[in-house]
Design a protein around this motif. Sequence first.
Motif, PDB file in Angstrom:
ATOM      1  N   ALA A 172      37.307  86.838  22.645  1.00 10.20           N
ATOM      2  CA  ALA A 172      38.549  87.506  23.054  1.00 10.20           C
ATOM      3  C   ALA A 172      38.574  88.943  22.576  1.00 10.20           C
ATOM      4  N   ARG A 173      38.070  89.174  21.350  1.00  7.67           N
ATOM      5  CA  ARG A 173      38.050  90.552  20.844  1.00  7.67           C
ATOM      6  C   ARG A 173      37.084  91.390  21.668  1.00  7.67           C
ATOM      7  N   GLN A 174      35.930  90.840  21.983  1.00  8.93           N
ATOM      8  CA  GLN A 174      34.940  91.617  22.717  1.00  8.93           C
ATOM      9  C   GLN A 174      35.436  91.987  24.115  1.00  8.93           C
ATOM     10  N   ARG A 175      36.302  91.158  24.678  1.00 10.10           N
ATOM     11  CA  ARG A 175      36.879  91.487  25.985  1.00 10.10           C
ATOM     12  C   ARG A 175      38.128  92.356  25.866  1.00 10.10           C
ATOM     13  N   GLY A 176      38.524  92.656  24.633  1.00 11.60           N
ATOM     14  CA  GLY A 176      39.725  93.438  24.427  1.00 11.60           C
ATOM     15  C   GLY A 176      40.983  92.618  24.546  1.00 11.60           C
ATOM     16  N   GLY A 177      40.835  91.285  24.465  1.00 12.32           N
ATOM     17  CA  GLY A 177      41.983  90.411  24.659  1.00 12.32           C
ATOM     18  C   GLY A 177      42.827  90.210  23.424  1.00 12.32           C
ATOM     19  N   GLN A 178      42.334  90.560  22.249  1.00 18.29           N
ATOM     20  CA  GLN A 178      43.106  90.424  21.016  1.00 18.29           C
ATOM     21  C   GLN A 178      43.482  91.799  20.496  1.00 18.29           C
ATOM     22  N   LEU A 179      44.722  91.913  20.036  1.00 19.98           N
ATOM     23  CA  LEU A 179      45.196  93.193  19.524  1.00 19.98           C
ATOM     24  C   LEU A 179      45.047  93.231  18.005  1.00 19.98           C
ATOM     25  N   PRO A 180      44.684  94.378  17.454  1.00 20.43           N
ATOM     26  CA  PRO A 180      44.720  94.525  15.997  1.00 20.43           C
ATOM     27  C   PRO A 180      46.155  94.465  15.505  1.00 20.43           C
ATOM     28  N   ALA A 181      46.334  94.010  14.264  1.00 17.89           N
ATOM     29  CA  ALA A 181      47.675  93.831  13.698  1.00 17.89           C
ATOM     30  C   ALA A 181      47.826  94.663  12.434  1.00 17.89           C
ATOM     31  N   ILE A 182      49.052  95.089  12.174  1.00 17.31           N
ATOM     32  CA  ILE A 182      49.374  95.810  10.946  1.00 17.31           C
ATOM     33  C   ILE A 182      50.523  95.076  10.255  1.00 17.31           C
ATOM     34  N   ASN A 183      50.314  94.743   8.976  1.00 17.20           N
ATOM     35  CA  ASN A 183      51.295  93.992   8.190  1.00 17.20           C
ATOM     36  C   ASN A 183      52.333  94.962   7.620  1.00 17.20           C
ATOM     37  N   ILE A 184      53.592  94.781   8.006  1.00 18.97           N
ATOM     38  CA  ILE A 184      54.633  95.695   7.547  1.00 18.97           C
ATOM     39  C   ILE A 184      54.932  95.527   6.054  1.00 18.97           C
ATOM     40  N   ASN A 185      54.490  94.434   5.432  1.00 18.18           N
ATOM     41  CA  ASN A 185      54.781  94.180   4.021  1.00 18.18           C
ATOM     42  C   ASN A 185      53.680  94.625   3.066  1.00 18.18           C
ATOM     43  N   THR A 186      52.549  95.073   3.609  1.00 18.63           N
ATOM     44  CA  THR A 186      51.447  95.477   2.728  1.00 18.63           C
ATOM     45  C   THR A 186      50.825  96.818   3.099  1.00 18.63           C
ATOM     46  N   ALA A 187      50.967  97.272   4.325  1.00 19.01           N
ATOM     47  CA  ALA A 187      50.326  98.528   4.740  1.00 19.01           C
ATOM     48  C   ALA A 187      50.946  99.712   4.002  1.00 19.01           C
ATOM     49  N   PRO A 188      50.144 100.679   3.584  1.00 16.51           N
ATOM     50  CA  PRO A 188      50.689 101.879   2.941  1.00 16.51           C
ATOM     51  C   PRO A 188      51.649 102.621   3.879  1.00 16.51           C
ATOM     52  N   ARG A 216      60.508  90.903   0.950  1.00 15.94           N
ATOM     53  CA  ARG A 216      59.840  90.881   2.242  1.00 15.94           C
ATOM     54  C   ARG A 216      60.706  91.537   3.309  1.00 15.94           C
ATOM     55  N   ALA A 217      60.062  92.285   4.188  1.00 13.13           N
ATOM     56  CA  ALA A 217      60.769  92.947   5.281  1.00 13.13           C
ATOM     57  C   ALA A 217      60.631  92.125   6.559  1.00 13.13           C
ATOM     58  N   GLU A 218      61.587  92.312   7.459  1.00 12.12           N
ATOM     59  CA  GLU A 218      61.570  91.638   8.751  1.00 12.12           C
ATOM     60  C   GLU A 218      61.117  92.618   9.825  1.00 12.12           C
ATOM     61  N   ILE A 219      60.455  92.086  10.825  1.00 14.23           N
ATOM     62  CA  ILE A 219      59.953  92.924  11.914  1.00 14.23           C
ATOM     63  C   ILE A 219      61.082  93.237  12.892  1.00 14.23           C
ATOM     64  N   ASN A 220      61.200  94.511  13.203  1.00 14.48           N
ATOM     65  CA  ASN A 220      62.130  94.937  14.241  1.00 14.48           C
ATOM     66  C   ASN A 220      61.467  94.685  15.590  1.00 14.48           C
ATOM     67  N   GLN A 221      62.057  93.814  16.389  1.00 16.21           N
ATOM     68  CA  GLN A 221      61.431  93.408  17.650  1.00 16.21           C
ATOM     69  C   GLN A 221      61.550  94.463  18.754  1.00 16.21           C
ATOM     70  N   GLN A 222      62.361  95.501  18.503  1.00 13.33           N
ATOM     71  CA  GLN A 222      62.505  96.544  19.519  1.00 13.33           C
ATOM     72  C   GLN A 222      61.169  97.248  19.721  1.00 13.33           C
ATOM     73  N   ARG A 223      60.782  97.430  20.954  1.00 21.01           N
ATOM     74  CA  ARG A 223      59.509  98.063  21.268  1.00 21.01           C
ATOM     75  C   ARG A 223      59.689  99.113  22.356  1.00 21.01           C
ATOM     76  N   GLY A 224      58.707  99.990  22.412  1.00 24.17           N
ATOM     77  CA  GLY A 224      58.710 100.960  23.496  1.00 24.17           C
ATOM     78  C   GLY A 224      58.449 100.275  24.832  1.00 24.17           C
ATOM     79  N   SER A 225      58.611 101.010  25.892  1.00 21.63           N
ATOM     80  CA  SER A 225      58.516 100.408  27.220  1.00 21.63           C
ATOM     81  C   SER A 225      57.087 100.127  27.648  1.00 21.63           C
TER      82      SER A 225
END
Length: 275
Positions: A172-188, A216-225
């Motif tokens: 899935a990664r090789q086909r570009g089907g998986q997105l990288p993730a960033i953890n809002i509770n640990t990323a600088p 712990r922080a909660e993810i804001n589900q609002q996203r760009g279009s």
Amino acid sequence: MNQRGVAMLIVLATAVMLLAAASIIARSRATAALSQRTDERLRLAWAACEAAEAPILAWLERRSRRVVLAPDAPPVVTVLDDTTLIGELEARIHVTAWDQTAMIPAVDLAKLPALSALLSRDDRAAARWMDTDRGSPGLDIGHPSVAIFPAPDGPGALGARVATHNPPPGPARQRGGQLPAININTAPETLLRAVYEQLDISGLDAVLQARRAGERAEINQQRGSNAQPIRLVGSSTVWGIRTDVLINGLRASIWSVYTLRAGTWTREQRLVIAE
């Protein structure tokens, strides 16, 4: 010189030769004994590295997904720092975990200009070098111009800044089907600001405020279009873990990468750190 004098010289010469031979034998035996002790210490050190996987897996299963770090802290956690006896030898075992969902992913950074701007030219080259087009990802194919494996007392290496398994390897990664993730509770904070800018969403101030309070922080589900090539998560599913075992001055070190797949932590890679 009379015959008696010649005989004395022969005796002295023979004695010198015997002493030299005895010295060589003694040094050889001492070297062999030292080598044997060295080999035994290294064998024990590598065995301790292997045995450390059990507490590592326990930490991953029980604690890793609840980690919260201060916004100005590097994405690293001490898992184990202990001194124990292995046989009659004192051993120090140190395990540190680096959160790969708190680093810039080794993907096509042309799609992530806000994140790419955080990296130096060498780091951008390293991220391209380790991208999946080169095959299985890992620090063993890190760019030769930069330091590779991070250490507890020297976190500036490539493995502390660029993730190799975010997203995890697979078709899935090789086909570009998986997105990288960033953890809002640990990323600088600098990385988070770039991600929020990339996604064009709000809510970062609330995340940083919670983390400064150790919560712990909660993810804001609002996203760009528009569809985005990266996503936010609340806990990490990828950790790079360094295990160091020191026994009487001899060190054994390994780098392992674990990912959470279908609810189970799986070791994706293990590399010997030759330092």
